[in-house]
Design a protein around this motif. Structure first.
Motif, PDB file in Angstrom:
ATOM      1  N   VAL A 231       0.865  -1.179   0.000  1.00 11.22           N
ATOM      2  CA  VAL A 231       0.000   0.000   0.000  1.00 11.22           C
ATOM      3  C   VAL A 231       0.901   1.228   0.000  1.00 11.22           C
ATOM      4  O   VAL A 231       1.717   1.409   0.906  1.00 11.22           O
ATOM      5  CB  VAL A 231      -0.938   0.023   1.223  1.00 11.22           C
ATOM      6  CG1 VAL A 231      -1.725   1.332   1.264  1.00 11.22           C
ATOM      7  CG2 VAL A 231      -1.878  -1.169   1.202  1.00 11.22           C
ATOM      8  N   ASP A 232       0.780   2.055  -1.011  1.00 12.32           N
ATOM      9  CA  ASP A 232       1.597   3.257  -1.135  1.00 12.32           C
ATOM     10  C   ASP A 232       0.924   4.455  -0.473  1.00 12.32           C
ATOM     11  O   ASP A 232      -0.307   4.583  -0.499  1.00 12.32           O
ATOM     12  CB  ASP A 232       1.845   3.585  -2.607  1.00 12.32           C
ATOM     13  CG  ASP A 232       2.657   2.503  -3.317  1.00 12.32           C
ATOM     14  OD1 ASP A 232       3.564   1.929  -2.662  1.00 12.32           O
ATOM     15  OD2 ASP A 232       2.376   2.232  -4.499  1.00 12.32           O
ATOM     16  N   VAL A 233       1.730   5.336   0.089  1.00  7.89           N
ATOM     17  CA  VAL A 233       1.233   6.578   0.662  1.00  7.89           C
ATOM     18  C   VAL A 233       1.303   7.680  -0.397  1.00  7.89           C
ATOM     19  O   VAL A 233       2.321   7.829  -1.073  1.00  7.89           O
ATOM     20  CB  VAL A 233       2.067   7.004   1.887  1.00  7.89           C
ATOM     21  CG1 VAL A 233       1.625   8.371   2.393  1.00  7.89           C
ATOM     22  CG2 VAL A 233       1.943   5.976   3.000  1.00  7.89           C
ATOM     23  N   VAL A 234       0.223   8.420  -0.533  1.00 10.27           N
ATOM     24  CA  VAL A 234       0.190   9.568  -1.442  1.00 10.27           C
ATOM     25  C   VAL A 234      -0.072  10.810  -0.607  1.00 10.27           C
ATOM     26  O   VAL A 234      -1.174  11.005  -0.097  1.00 10.27           O
ATOM     27  CB  VAL A 234      -0.909   9.404  -2.519  1.00 10.27           C
ATOM     28  CG1 VAL A 234      -0.963  10.644  -3.398  1.00 10.27           C
ATOM     29  CG2 VAL A 234      -0.667   8.154  -3.348  1.00 10.27           C
ATOM     30  N   VAL A 235       0.959  11.645  -0.425  1.00  9.58           N
ATOM     31  CA  VAL A 235       0.812  12.889   0.316  1.00  9.58           C
ATOM     32  C   VAL A 235       0.162  13.917  -0.603  1.00  9.58           C
ATOM     33  O   VAL A 235       0.699  14.251  -1.661  1.00  9.58           O
ATOM     34  CB  VAL A 235       2.171  13.404   0.823  1.00  9.58           C
ATOM     35  CG1 VAL A 235       1.987  14.757   1.510  1.00  9.58           C
ATOM     36  CG2 VAL A 235       2.793  12.406   1.790  1.00  9.58           C
ATOM     37  N   LEU A 236      -0.995  14.402  -0.217  1.00  8.29           N
ATOM     38  CA  LEU A 236      -1.719  15.364  -1.040  1.00  8.29           C
ATOM     39  C   LEU A 236      -1.131  16.755  -0.858  1.00  8.29           C
ATOM     40  O   LEU A 236      -1.060  17.258   0.280  1.00  8.29           O
ATOM     41  CB  LEU A 236      -3.201  15.379  -0.664  1.00  8.29           C
ATOM     42  CG  LEU A 236      -3.956  14.059  -0.833  1.00  8.29           C
ATOM     43  CD1 LEU A 236      -5.365  14.194  -0.262  1.00  8.29           C
ATOM     44  CD2 LEU A 236      -4.013  13.646  -2.292  1.00  8.29           C
ATOM     45  N   PRO A 237      -0.727  17.422  -1.921  1.00  7.17           N
ATOM     46  CA  PRO A 237      -0.253  18.807  -1.790  1.00  7.17           C
ATOM     47  C   PRO A 237      -1.401  19.723  -1.394  1.00  7.17           C
ATOM     48  O   PRO A 237      -2.569  19.449  -1.697  1.00  7.17           O
ATOM     49  CB  PRO A 237       0.281  19.136  -3.185  1.00  7.17           C
ATOM     50  CG  PRO A 237      -0.400  18.186  -4.102  1.00  7.17           C
ATOM     51  CD  PRO A 237      -0.680  16.946  -3.315  1.00  7.17           C
ATOM     52  N   GLU A 238      -1.077  20.810  -0.723  1.00  3.07           N
ATOM     53  CA  GLU A 238      -2.111  21.697  -0.201  1.00  3.07           C
ATOM     54  C   GLU A 238      -3.055  22.210  -1.290  1.00  3.07           C
ATOM     55  O   GLU A 238      -4.250  22.393  -1.040  1.00  3.07           O
ATOM     56  CB  GLU A 238      -1.483  22.874   0.536  1.00  3.07           C
ATOM     57  CG  GLU A 238      -2.488  23.773   1.229  1.00  3.07           C
ATOM     58  CD  GLU A 238      -1.858  24.851   2.072  1.00  3.07           C
ATOM     59  OE1 GLU A 238      -2.433  25.967   2.101  1.00  3.07           O
ATOM     60  OE2 GLU A 238      -0.816  24.604   2.714  1.00  3.07           O
ATOM     61  N   ALA A 239      -2.540  22.401  -2.492  1.00  2.00           N
ATOM     62  CA  ALA A 239      -3.382  22.892  -3.583  1.00  2.00           C
ATOM     63  C   ALA A 239      -4.515  21.931  -3.913  1.00  2.00           C
ATOM     64  O   ALA A 239      -5.551  22.338  -4.459  1.00  2.00           O
ATOM     65  CB  ALA A 239      -2.529  23.147  -4.825  1.00  2.00           C
ATOM     66  N   GLU A 240      -4.346  20.655  -3.549  1.00  2.00           N
ATOM     67  CA  GLU A 240      -5.365  19.648  -3.846  1.00  2.00           C
ATOM     68  C   GLU A 240      -6.323  19.405  -2.689  1.00  2.00           C
ATOM     69  O   GLU A 240      -7.281  18.640  -2.826  1.00  2.00           O
ATOM     70  CB  GLU A 240      -4.696  18.326  -4.247  1.00  2.00           C
ATOM     71  CG  GLU A 240      -3.900  18.413  -5.539  1.00  2.00           C
ATOM     72  CD  GLU A 240      -3.268  17.086  -5.929  1.00  2.00           C
ATOM     73  OE1 GLU A 240      -3.647  16.046  -5.322  1.00  2.00           O
ATOM     74  OE2 GLU A 240      -2.404  17.077  -6.816  1.00  2.00           O
ATOM     75  N   TRP A 241      -6.092  20.043  -1.554  1.00  2.00           N
ATOM     76  CA  TRP A 241      -6.950  19.789  -0.394  1.00  2.00           C
ATOM     77  C   TRP A 241      -8.409  20.165  -0.642  1.00  2.00           C
ATOM     78  O   TRP A 241      -9.301  19.385  -0.280  1.00  2.00           O
ATOM     79  CB  TRP A 241      -6.409  20.499   0.844  1.00  2.00           C
ATOM     80  CG  TRP A 241      -5.090  19.981   1.330  1.00  2.00           C
ATOM     81  CD1 TRP A 241      -4.386  18.922   0.819  1.00  2.00           C
ATOM     82  CD2 TRP A 241      -4.308  20.498   2.405  1.00  2.00           C
ATOM     83  NE1 TRP A 241      -3.214  18.747   1.507  1.00  2.00           N
ATOM     84  CE2 TRP A 241      -3.142  19.699   2.487  1.00  2.00           C
ATOM     85  CE3 TRP A 241      -4.474  21.555   3.292  1.00  2.00           C
ATOM     86  CZ2 TRP A 241      -2.151  19.943   3.445  1.00  2.00           C
ATOM     87  CZ3 TRP A 241      -3.498  21.795   4.251  1.00  2.00           C
ATOM     88  CH2 TRP A 241      -2.346  20.998   4.326  1.00  2.00           C
ATOM     89  N   PRO A 242      -8.698  21.314  -1.226  1.00  6.40           N
ATOM     90  CA  PRO A 242     -10.122  21.643  -1.437  1.00  6.40           C
ATOM     91  C   PRO A 242     -10.852  20.601  -2.278  1.00  6.40           C
ATOM     92  O   PRO A 242     -11.988  20.228  -1.955  1.00  6.40           O
ATOM     93  CB  PRO A 242     -10.060  23.000  -2.150  1.00  6.40           C
ATOM     94  CG  PRO A 242      -8.772  23.605  -1.701  1.00  6.40           C
ATOM     95  CD  PRO A 242      -7.817  22.445  -1.614  1.00  6.40           C
ATOM     96  N   GLN A 243     -10.209  20.114  -3.327  1.00  2.00           N
ATOM     97  CA  GLN A 243     -10.854  19.107  -4.159  1.00  2.00           C
ATOM     98  C   GLN A 243     -11.014  17.796  -3.415  1.00  2.00           C
ATOM     99  O   GLN A 243     -12.042  17.133  -3.500  1.00  2.00           O
ATOM    100  CB  GLN A 243     -10.045  18.885  -5.440  1.00  2.00           C
ATOM    101  CG  GLN A 243     -10.647  17.867  -6.397  1.00  2.00           C
ATOM    102  CD  GLN A 243     -12.046  18.248  -6.851  1.00  2.00           C
ATOM    103  OE1 GLN A 243     -12.329  19.409  -7.115  1.00  2.00           O
ATOM    104  NE2 GLN A 243     -12.942  17.263  -6.936  1.00  2.00           N
ATOM    105  N   ALA A 244     -10.000  17.429  -2.647  1.00  2.06           N
ATOM    106  CA  ALA A 244     -10.065  16.172  -1.887  1.00  2.06           C
ATOM    107  C   ALA A 244     -11.164  16.201  -0.846  1.00  2.06           C
ATOM    108  O   ALA A 244     -11.726  15.154  -0.483  1.00  2.06           O
ATOM    109  CB  ALA A 244      -8.716  15.900  -1.226  1.00  2.06           C
ATOM    110  N   LEU A 245     -11.492  17.396  -0.371  1.00  2.00           N
ATOM    111  CA  LEU A 245     -12.508  17.550   0.681  1.00  2.00           C
ATOM    112  C   LEU A 245     -13.843  18.030   0.125  1.00  2.00           C
ATOM    113  O   LEU A 245     -14.731  18.401   0.894  1.00  2.00           O
ATOM    114  CB  LEU A 245     -12.008  18.528   1.745  1.00  2.00           C
ATOM    115  CG  LEU A 245     -10.782  18.070   2.539  1.00  2.00           C
ATOM    116  CD1 LEU A 245     -10.176  19.229   3.306  1.00  2.00           C
ATOM    117  CD2 LEU A 245     -11.155  16.932   3.482  1.00  2.00           C
TER     118      LEU A 245
END
Length: 297
Positions: A231-245
């Motif tokens: 299982v790989d970890v994918v650290v989400l960059p801050e620019a992608e936080w709004p879309q992820a949430l």
């Protein structure tokens, strides 16, 4: 002569995880409990278990005072309304109402759910609401323990669910190798129940973490062992936080609070060691147990 009936312990937040765990622990110890709910239907399960049920709105002084009258102590929480733009103002109203009601009802002692980082004046996002809660309750002059919980293990639920469905484990926490104190909500409730049964004067701060610290990489390793595949970890960059949430239902103000809080966690501004006056305690439930529970649902 008939024996006097002992006064109950009041527990708020029983429709959430920590309140339910606190009420459960007290009932299991054979102690009298009064749960506080806004919807009578939410109290039926607790009534069936022998608890008294009180109805109150957290912003209504009269009903809150009634709920807190003639008690041994109370576990109080301030639920955070992430769908509202005025969530900080509402949190301050709830904090002030709780403090005034507890003083009016002459509550002997309180255990108040707070968070690591509540000692910081700024830069903590959502945790600022916990700081408000602490400040308002401290002003009431009641013996109070502020139970500052570490990062909830259950916060991993959405990310673990994503990994179980699609493979990689997304995370907002960075770097992926850095370990943070984390705690299970069941341990928070158990600690609150235990603290209510202790005696103290004035105010105290208790930091509560789990039996060990964890990094995102550790979460991936736990999942990898469970699934018997990498299982790989994918650290989400801050620019992608709004879309992820985007599906979380956060208001603009709530998203801004989440962003600032997560920056504080990632920069170590929010840290268990920042308040030297705090007393440290540890829960017993591991992240492995919590993730197993998540995977089984």
């Amino acid at each position: 002569m008939t024996a006097s009936i002992p006064l109950p312990y009041v527990v708020f937040g029983v429709t959430g995880r920590t309140g339910a765990a606190a009420a459960d622990a007290l009932l299991r110890d054979g102690l009298p409990v009064r749960v506080v709910v806004r919807d009578p239907a939410k109290g039926r399960l607790w009534a069936e278990r022998g608890a008294e049920v009180a109805l109150a709105d957290l912003t209504d002084l009269a009903s809150m005072t009634r709920a807190l009258t003639r008690v041994q102590g109370a576990y109080v929480v301030s639920p955070q309304h992430y769908n509202r733009e005025d969530l900080f103002q509402l949190a301050d109203l709830i904090a002030g109402t709780t403090a005034r009601a507890a003083a009016a009802a002459n509550v002997p002692k309180l255990v108040a759910l707070s968070s690591v980082g509540a000692d910081r004046e700024n830069g903590t996002g959502w945790i600022g609401m916990n700081r408000m809660f602490e400040q308002r309750l401290a002003e009431a002059g009641i013996a109070t323990v502020f139970l500052r919980a570490a990062y909830f293990m259950e916060n991993w639920m959405p990310m673990v669910g994503h990994a179980l469905r699609t493979g990689p484990l997304p995370t907002f926490l960075a770097p992926a190798r850095r370990r943070l104190p984390m705690v299970a909500t069941a341990d928070v409730g158990s600690a609150a129940a235990a603290l209510l049964q202790e005696e103290w004067k004035g105010t105290r701060v208790v930091n509560l973490a789990g039996p060990r610290d964890y990094a995102p990489n550790d979460v991936a390793a736990i999942l990898s062992s469970m699934l018997d595949k990498p299982v790989d970890v994918v650290v989400l960059p801050e620019a992608e936080w709004p879309q992820a949430l985007a599906d979380a239902g956060f208001s603009v103000a709530a998203l801004a609070g989440f962003t600032e809080m997560t920056r504080g966690l990632n920069s170590a501004l929010i840290d268990m060691g920042s308040d030297p006056s705090a007393i440290g305690r540890a829960g017993t439930k591991t992240l492995e147990q919590v993730i197993k529970d998540i995977a089984m649902k």
